[in-house]
Design an enzyme around this catalytic site. Structure first.
Site, PDB file in Angstrom:
ATOM      1  N   LYS A   1      -4.126  -7.900   3.945  1.00  0.00           N
ATOM      2  CA  LYS A   1      -4.389  -8.610   5.260  1.00  0.00           C
ATOM      3  C   LYS A   1      -4.946  -7.580   6.202  1.00  0.00           C
ATOM      4  O   LYS A   1      -5.999  -7.695   6.971  1.00  0.00           O
ATOM      5  CB  LYS A   1      -3.258  -9.096   5.834  1.00  0.00           C
ATOM      6  CG  LYS A   1      -2.402 -10.287   4.908  1.00  0.00           C
ATOM      7  CD  LYS A   1      -1.186 -10.949   5.815  1.00  0.00           C
ATOM      8  CE  LYS A   1      -0.263 -10.093   6.015  1.00  0.00           C
ATOM      9  NZ  LYS A   1       0.549  -9.493   5.090  1.00  0.00           N
TER      10      LYS A   1
ATOM     11  N   ARG B   1       4.680 -16.032  10.999  1.00  0.00           N
ATOM     12  CA  ARG B   1       5.511 -15.727   9.738  1.00  0.00           C
ATOM     13  C   ARG B   1       6.704 -16.704   9.696  1.00  0.00           C
ATOM     14  O   ARG B   1       7.329 -16.701   8.743  1.00  0.00           O
ATOM     15  CB  ARG B   1       5.982 -14.315   9.949  1.00  0.00           C
ATOM     16  CG  ARG B   1       5.511 -13.085   9.213  1.00  0.00           C
ATOM     17  CD  ARG B   1       6.012 -11.818   9.506  1.00  0.00           C
ATOM     18  NE  ARG B   1       5.980 -11.066   8.626  1.00  0.00           N
ATOM     19  CZ  ARG B   1       5.147  -9.889   8.517  1.00  0.00           C
ATOM     20  NH1 ARG B   1       4.126  -9.676   9.611  1.00  0.00           N
ATOM     21  NH2 ARG B   1       5.092  -8.672   7.966  1.00  0.00           N
TER      22      ARG B   1
ATOM     23  N   ARG C   1       1.275   3.683  -0.653  1.00  0.00           N
ATOM     24  CA  ARG C   1       0.450   3.720   0.198  1.00  0.00           C
ATOM     25  C   ARG C   1       0.309   4.947   1.085  1.00  0.00           C
ATOM     26  O   ARG C   1       1.815   5.131   1.681  1.00  0.00           O
ATOM     27  CB  ARG C   1      -0.142   2.438   0.653  1.00  0.00           C
ATOM     28  CG  ARG C   1       1.003   1.736   1.773  1.00  0.00           C
ATOM     29  CD  ARG C   1       0.671   0.347   2.137  1.00  0.00           C
ATOM     30  NE  ARG C   1       1.468  -0.130   3.052  1.00  0.00           N
ATOM     31  CZ  ARG C   1       1.528  -1.466   3.463  1.00  0.00           C
ATOM     32  NH1 ARG C   1       0.393  -2.089   3.208  1.00  0.00           N
ATOM     33  NH2 ARG C   1       2.452  -2.025   4.254  1.00  0.00           N
TER      34      ARG C   1
ATOM     35  N   ARG D   1       3.453   7.937   6.022  1.00  0.00           N
ATOM     36  CA  ARG D   1       3.517   6.744   5.232  1.00  0.00           C
ATOM     37  C   ARG D   1       4.763   5.787   6.333  1.00  0.00           C
ATOM     38  O   ARG D   1       5.534   6.601   6.957  1.00  0.00           O
ATOM     39  CB  ARG D   1       4.548   7.195   3.841  1.00  0.00           C
ATOM     40  CG  ARG D   1       3.694   7.628   3.072  1.00  0.00           C
ATOM     41  CD  ARG D   1       4.844   8.344   1.661  1.00  0.00           C
ATOM     42  NE  ARG D   1       3.952   9.360   0.936  1.00  0.00           N
ATOM     43  CZ  ARG D   1       3.214   9.115  -0.055  1.00  0.00           C
ATOM     44  NH1 ARG D   1       3.073   7.782  -0.755  1.00  0.00           N
ATOM     45  NH2 ARG D   1       2.247   9.744  -0.778  1.00  0.00           N
TER      46      ARG D   1
ATOM     47  N   ARG E   1      11.728  -7.527   2.250  1.00  0.00           N
ATOM     48  CA  ARG E   1      10.372  -7.904   3.013  1.00  0.00           C
ATOM     49  C   ARG E   1       9.401  -9.210   2.023  1.00  0.00           C
ATOM     50  O   ARG E   1       9.251 -10.176   2.704  1.00  0.00           O
ATOM     51  CB  ARG E   1       9.202  -7.038   3.488  1.00  0.00           C
ATOM     52  CG  ARG E   1       9.803  -6.054   4.347  1.00  0.00           C
ATOM     53  CD  ARG E   1       8.831  -4.671   4.366  1.00  0.00           C
ATOM     54  NE  ARG E   1       7.656  -4.650   4.637  1.00  0.00           N
ATOM     55  CZ  ARG E   1       6.654  -3.891   4.256  1.00  0.00           C
ATOM     56  NH1 ARG E   1       7.314  -2.607   4.173  1.00  0.00           N
ATOM     57  NH2 ARG E   1       5.418  -3.760   4.595  1.00  0.00           N
TER      58      ARG E   1
HETATM   59  P1  AMP Z   1       3.929  -5.712   9.179  1.00  0.00           P
HETATM   60  O1  AMP Z   1       3.036  -4.470   9.558  1.00  0.00           O
HETATM   61  O2  AMP Z   1       3.012  -7.095   9.183  1.00  0.00           O
HETATM   62  O3  AMP Z   1       4.234  -5.744   7.563  1.00  0.00           O
HETATM   63  O4  AMP Z   1       4.944  -6.134   9.759  1.00  0.00           O
HETATM   64  C1  AMP Z   1       6.092  -4.791   9.905  1.00  0.00           C
HETATM   65  C2  AMP Z   1       7.307  -5.456  10.270  1.00  0.00           C
HETATM   66  O5  AMP Z   1       7.231  -6.001  11.550  1.00  0.00           O
HETATM   67  C3  AMP Z   1       8.060  -6.610   9.460  1.00  0.00           C
HETATM   68  O6  AMP Z   1       8.626  -6.378   8.381  1.00  0.00           O
HETATM   69  C4  AMP Z   1       8.790  -7.302  10.397  1.00  0.00           C
HETATM   70  O7  AMP Z   1      10.010  -6.663  10.567  1.00  0.00           O
HETATM   71  C5  AMP Z   1       8.196  -7.030  12.029  1.00  0.00           C
HETATM   72  N1  AMP Z   1       7.261  -8.331  12.124  1.00  0.00           N
HETATM   73  C6  AMP Z   1       5.770  -8.153  12.112  1.00  0.00           C
HETATM   74  N2  AMP Z   1       5.067  -9.355  12.400  1.00  0.00           N
HETATM   75  C7  AMP Z   1       6.244 -10.380  12.666  1.00  0.00           C
HETATM   76  C8  AMP Z   1       6.299 -11.611  12.830  1.00  0.00           C
HETATM   77  N3  AMP Z   1       5.105 -12.121  12.879  1.00  0.00           N
HETATM   78  N4  AMP Z   1       7.397 -12.128  12.942  1.00  0.00           N
HETATM   79  C9  AMP Z   1       8.668 -11.313  12.813  1.00  0.00           C
HETATM   80  N5  AMP Z   1       8.737 -10.166  12.542  1.00  0.00           N
HETATM   81  C10 AMP Z   1       7.415  -9.460  12.553  1.00  0.00           C
END
Ligand code: AMP
Length: 224
Positions: A13, A88, A127, A160, A172
């Site tokens: 994404k 989410r 990554r 990382r 996740r």
């Molecule tokens: P990401 O970079 O999108 O993988 O987000 C990293 C972490 O941030 C996730 O595992 C969640 O802990 C938190 N996070 C990011 N976006 C959201 C969201 N829309 N709702 C809830 N938690 C989020």
């Protein structure tokens, strides 16, 4: 035009959002990036969410909806947004619909990147990024040409993500299927959901996304 890039962690994404932002002049809104920035700057919000993020759990709806609301209000005149990692949960999707409607706007397209679970785990745990320019690498499929030196900027420091370890990735993914996948029917009912194969090369996925958005443009013009 407002686009949601949807999919599990590691689906690509962020990579696709950056490409799309530069091609279409849209603003990328990544709640993950916003939360990581809050942690780096040591804000009270950053401290509140740190343990939740490190465990791979979801931060509360109130917090992420407030972050998005702030960005939408801060940028009233842009051509549109690419939402990356948001919404989410169904509550976040409903809140986003409401926030955009307040500005006479809407979600125009939701693009789901479909990727096999084991491929995701392998993508994520290997990554790393250049600390200086953010270029993205992978230990196996995309190492730096010269070990320890960034191909793009020559930087020699890499990082990382703390949550890119196998245990957290599996949490996740489980959260994705439990909390986030139920958002898909919300947009399918609105006729906005398109799903594509996210396993291909970056260029191939980007071309598929471009095609979907061209079709959405044409449909919007036809409706005028
Ligand atoms: P990401 O970079 O999108 O993988 O987000 C990293 C972490 O941030 C996730 O595992 C969640 O802990 C938190 N996070 C990011 N976006 C959201 C969201 N829309 N709702 C809830 N938690 C989020």
């Amino acid at each position: 035009m407002n686009v949601i890039l949807f999919g599990p962690p590691g689906a690509g994404k962020g990579t696709q959002a950056k490409l799309l932002a530069s091609q279409r002049g849209l603003i990328q809104l990544s709640t993950g990036d916003m939360l990581r920035a809050a942690r780096r700057s040591g804000t009270p919000l950053g401290e509140r969410v740190a343990a939740i993020m490190d465990a791979g759990d979801l931060v509360s709806d109130d917090i992420v909806i407030a972050l998005i609301e702030e960005q939408l209000h801060a940028r009233p005149d842009v051509a549109g947004f690419i939402f990356d990692g948001f919404p989410r949960t169904v509550a976040q999707a409903e809140a986003l619909d409401g926030l955009l409607a307040d500005n006479d706007s809407r979600v125009d397209a939701v693009i789901e990147l479909k990727v096999d679970d084991e491929a995701l785990v392998q993508r994520i745990i290997h990554r790393f990024t250049c600390e200086n320019c953010g270029a993205l690498y992978h230990d196996v499929t995309k190492p730096t040409a010269e070990p320890g030196v960034c191909d793009a900027c020559g930087g020699t420091s890499f990082k990382r993500r703390a949550d890119d370890n196998e245990d957290t990735v599996r949490t996740r993914l489980a959260n994705y299927y439990r909390e986030t996948a139920p958002v898909l029917p919300h947009y399918a009912q609105q006729g906005k959901l398109r799903s594509i194969d996210g396993m291909g090369d970056i260029d191939v996925v980007a071309a598929d996304i471009a095609q979907i958005l061209e079709n959405a443009d044409a449909a919007q013009q036809g409706a005028r």
